[in-house]
Design an enzyme around this catalytic site. Sequence first.
Site, mmCIF file in Angstrom:
data_model
loop_
_atom_site.group_PDB
_atom_site.id
_atom_site.type_symbol
_atom_site.label_atom_id
_atom_site.label_comp_id
_atom_site.label_asym_id
_atom_site.label_seq_id
_atom_site.Cartn_x
_atom_site.Cartn_y
_atom_site.Cartn_z
ATOM 1 N N TYR A 106 -11.466 4.985 -10.582
ATOM 2 C CA TYR A 106 -10.199 5.673 -10.327
ATOM 3 C C TYR A 106 -9.046 4.658 -10.229
ATOM 4 O O TYR A 106 -8.138 4.671 -11.032
ATOM 5 C CB TYR A 106 -10.233 6.453 -9.009
ATOM 6 C CG TYR A 106 -11.278 7.529 -8.849
ATOM 7 C CD1 TYR A 106 -11.889 8.153 -9.938
ATOM 8 C CD2 TYR A 106 -11.637 7.958 -7.573
ATOM 9 C CE1 TYR A 106 -12.833 9.155 -9.747
ATOM 10 C CE2 TYR A 106 -12.570 8.968 -7.377
ATOM 11 C CZ TYR A 106 -13.172 9.550 -8.464
ATOM 12 O OH TYR A 106 -14.106 10.541 -8.264
ATOM 13 N N SER A 107 -9.096 3.800 -9.177
ATOM 14 C CA SER A 107 -7.952 2.938 -8.855
ATOM 15 C C SER A 107 -7.638 1.963 -9.974
ATOM 16 O O SER A 107 -8.538 1.456 -10.643
ATOM 17 C CB SER A 107 -8.245 2.135 -7.582
ATOM 18 O OG SER A 107 -8.610 2.972 -6.536
ATOM 19 N N SER A 139 -16.360 -0.159 -6.579
ATOM 20 C CA SER A 139 -17.617 -0.466 -5.886
ATOM 21 C C SER A 139 -18.791 -0.244 -6.833
ATOM 22 O O SER A 139 -18.814 0.760 -7.562
ATOM 23 C CB SER A 139 -17.793 0.440 -4.669
ATOM 24 O OG SER A 139 -16.633 0.427 -3.878
ATOM 25 N N GLU A 222 -16.217 12.953 -1.518
ATOM 26 C CA GLU A 222 -16.274 11.563 -1.064
ATOM 27 C C GLU A 222 -15.767 11.433 0.370
ATOM 28 O O GLU A 222 -16.379 10.787 1.219
ATOM 29 C CB GLU A 222 -15.426 10.703 -2.014
ATOM 30 C CG GLU A 222 -15.533 9.218 -1.722
ATOM 31 C CD GLU A 222 -14.622 8.390 -2.620
ATOM 32 O OE1 GLU A 222 -14.063 8.942 -3.595
ATOM 33 O OE2 GLU A 222 -14.479 7.197 -2.343
HETATM 34 C C1 LIG Z 1 -14.178 -0.729 0.485
HETATM 35 C C2 LIG Z 1 -13.403 -0.124 -0.632
HETATM 36 C C3 LIG Z 1 -14.062 0.460 -1.678
HETATM 37 C C4 LIG Z 1 -13.339 1.010 -2.731
HETATM 38 N N1 LIG Z 1 -14.030 1.547 -3.764
HETATM 39 C C5 LIG Z 1 -13.347 2.067 -4.800
HETATM 40 C C6 LIG Z 1 -14.056 2.583 -5.915
HETATM 41 O O1 LIG Z 1 -15.294 2.548 -5.964
HETATM 42 N N2 LIG Z 1 -13.360 3.091 -6.943
HETATM 43 C C7 LIG Z 1 -11.987 3.138 -6.937
HETATM 44 O O2 LIG Z 1 -11.413 3.640 -7.889
HETATM 45 N N3 LIG Z 1 -11.272 2.625 -5.898
HETATM 46 C C8 LIG Z 1 -11.926 2.092 -4.843
HETATM 47 N N4 LIG Z 1 -11.235 1.564 -3.788
HETATM 48 C C9 LIG Z 1 -9.767 1.531 -3.846
HETATM 49 C C10 LIG Z 1 -9.093 2.466 -2.867
HETATM 50 O O3 LIG Z 1 -9.309 3.806 -3.223
HETATM 51 C C11 LIG Z 1 -7.592 2.091 -2.878
HETATM 52 O O4 LIG Z 1 -7.499 0.762 -2.390
HETATM 53 C C12 LIG Z 1 -6.793 3.016 -2.010
HETATM 54 O O5 LIG Z 1 -6.745 4.301 -2.570
HETATM 55 C C13 LIG Z 1 -5.371 2.508 -1.797
HETATM 56 O O6 LIG Z 1 -4.771 2.182 -3.009
HETATM 57 P P1 LIG Z 1 -4.060 0.764 -3.187
HETATM 58 O O7 LIG Z 1 -5.006 -0.306 -2.774
HETATM 59 O O8 LIG Z 1 -3.494 0.697 -4.564
HETATM 60 O O9 LIG Z 1 -2.866 0.752 -2.122
HETATM 61 P P2 LIG Z 1 -1.440 1.405 -2.300
HETATM 62 O O10 LIG Z 1 -1.537 2.766 -2.849
HETATM 63 O O11 LIG Z 1 -0.570 0.427 -3.033
HETATM 64 O O12 LIG Z 1 -0.969 1.515 -0.785
HETATM 65 C C14 LIG Z 1 -0.429 0.406 -0.058
HETATM 66 C C15 LIG Z 1 -0.021 0.899 1.327
HETATM 67 O O13 LIG Z 1 1.012 1.896 1.217
HETATM 68 C C16 LIG Z 1 0.615 3.107 1.879
HETATM 69 N N5 LIG Z 1 1.074 4.271 1.115
HETATM 70 C C17 LIG Z 1 1.011 4.424 -0.247
HETATM 71 N N6 LIG Z 1 1.497 5.624 -0.584
HETATM 72 C C18 LIG Z 1 1.870 6.253 0.563
HETATM 73 C C19 LIG Z 1 2.435 7.524 0.854
HETATM 74 N N7 LIG Z 1 2.712 8.398 -0.105
HETATM 75 N N8 LIG Z 1 2.655 7.846 2.155
HETATM 76 C C20 LIG Z 1 2.376 6.952 3.159
HETATM 77 N N9 LIG Z 1 1.833 5.728 2.936
HETATM 78 C C21 LIG Z 1 1.598 5.382 1.654
HETATM 79 C C22 LIG Z 1 -0.914 3.070 1.889
HETATM 80 O O14 LIG Z 1 -1.437 3.842 2.947
HETATM 81 C C23 LIG Z 1 -1.181 1.576 2.078
HETATM 82 O O15 LIG Z 1 -1.075 1.239 3.446
HETATM 83 C C24 LIG Z 1 -11.923 0.987 -2.729
HETATM 84 C C25 LIG Z 1 -11.243 0.380 -1.652
HETATM 85 C C26 LIG Z 1 -11.975 -0.170 -0.604
HETATM 86 C C27 LIG Z 1 -11.231 -0.805 0.529
#
Ligand SMILES: Cc1cc2nc3c(=O)[nH]c(=O)nc-3n(C[C@H](O)[C@H](O)[C@H](O)COP(=O)(O)OP(=O)(O)OC[C@H]3O[C@@H](n4cnc5c(N)ncnc54)[C@H](O)[C@@H]3O)c2cc1C
Length: 403
Positions: A106-107, A139, A222
């Site tokens: 996804y991400s 992951s 999930e």
């Molecule tokens: C242990 C782990 C496993 C993972 N496994 C997977 C996986 O298997 N597959 C996959 O696709 N992804 C995976 N991820 C990724 C995870 O889904 C993303 O890291 C997460 O959705 C946040 O996206 P980002 O890192 O781009 O942060 P961003 O979206 O850039 O967010 C940065 C900060 O801004 C805040 N923020 C952003 N938008 C808003 C809003 N609208 N309102 C308020 N606050 C906001 C967020 O809360 C965060 O604090 C994993 C992450 C972790 C930590």
Amino acid sequence: MTLHEEVGDWLDSNWDPARPRQEWLAAVVDAGWAVPTWPAEWFGRGLSGADAVVVAEEFRRRGAPGSRQDVHNLWANTLLTYGTQPLKERLVRRLLIDDVTMCLLYSEPGAGSDLAAIQTRADCDGDEFVITGQKVWTSQAHRAEYGMLIARTDWDVPKHRGISFFFLPMRQPGIDVRGIKQITGETHFNEVFIDSARAPADHLLGDLNAGWRVLQTALAYERSVMGDVARGPRTIVKESLDGAANGEPQSQGVSGAEVDLAAVARAAGRSGEPAIRQAIAEVHSLRAVNRWNNLRAKAQLSQGSSSPILSLGKLAMSRILHRGAYVHSMILGAESMLVGTDHPDADAANFLALNAYFTSIGGGTDQIQRNIIGERVLGLPREPEVDRDVPFRDVKKATTTRG
Ligand SMILES: Cc1cc2nc3c(=O)[nH]c(=O)nc-3n(C[C@H](O)[C@H](O)[C@H](O)COP(=O)(O)OP(=O)(O)OC[C@H]3O[C@@H](n4cnc5c(N)ncnc54)[C@H](O)[C@@H]3O)c2cc1C
């Protein structure tokens, strides 16, 4: 014979903790206990939710795994709901017996919380889709046979409407998986570079350009799983539960996750200190309330109604893990900075403090979970989204557009 007796008799004749795991899961699937609410055609028994709870109780009583995958198995549930007949025939059973390692694609570097901003593209080429883009934080990608992938299939409509959902075969040319080192020192997730990889047309889930709907179903599974489980200290549970979504409910393996803080305090000679006792009681209360809420949510689901409480579970678990690790460190004081087997308690406190971010970021951050609860449970106004109705091609993007 009551259902309790039927399941109990079957377990008495078949359950043996020494049986190889996959062989056991296959027996559970073939007996119809793995997904009791599903139709017989797909390894179920067409039971009601309430009856399925009876099945789960009997399994839990004996510590036997494999039941209630109709609730816990993210991959199989998503596939059953949206998959094509040929794909279901190839994979549903294999997913239920844990014979397929999966990952979630996804991400992306420019799309995490806002998944609708993805720029990985899928273009139809005869009876295949050609996929190019980059995913991150994936992951288990290094082990996966398939990835549940979202990719953009129409750039000329608003961002939520041009996304499709695929089962992407991971072991093919054009997929380059590179590990990412985590703060805990482990490497469980990856960057995934995709360059003209191929997915057969029957690996599309749901309709073309209707992948956002499929994604919402998959994310809900999930998050509900993540509200139930947490990972224990590395000294107790060696292997990661990345994504906490690998089909099998993981709770048996993570029973160590609930560190006995009272025992840690006694061992450290601090169990008489009022501030420590109060902090331990707070964590204990949070854990108990979350457990009861999850039970209430499941009871509501088993009676066929949706449960707003379920959406609290993941957020609650995040808070419990952070607070639990904090109190653990508070009890041990400066010793909690030690790492390694010489001081397992300190190592656990240290690891759990770092690993608490797993649940507060993975599967959607705490802030996003609060937005969801605000909008969908409390009925608060929607967060403003200026690009919601703009064709994706014209939306300002964090990284280069490939459209
Ligand atoms: C242990 C782990 C496993 C993972 N496994 C997977 C996986 O298997 N597959 C996959 O696709 N992804 C995976 N991820 C990724 C995870 O889904 C993303 O890291 C997460 O959705 C946040 O996206 P980002 O890192 O781009 O942060 P961003 O979206 O850039 O967010 C940065 C900060 O801004 C805040 N923020 C952003 N938008 C808003 C809003 N609208 N309102 C308020 N606050 C906001 C967020 O809360 C965060 O604090 C994993 C992450 C972790 C930590």
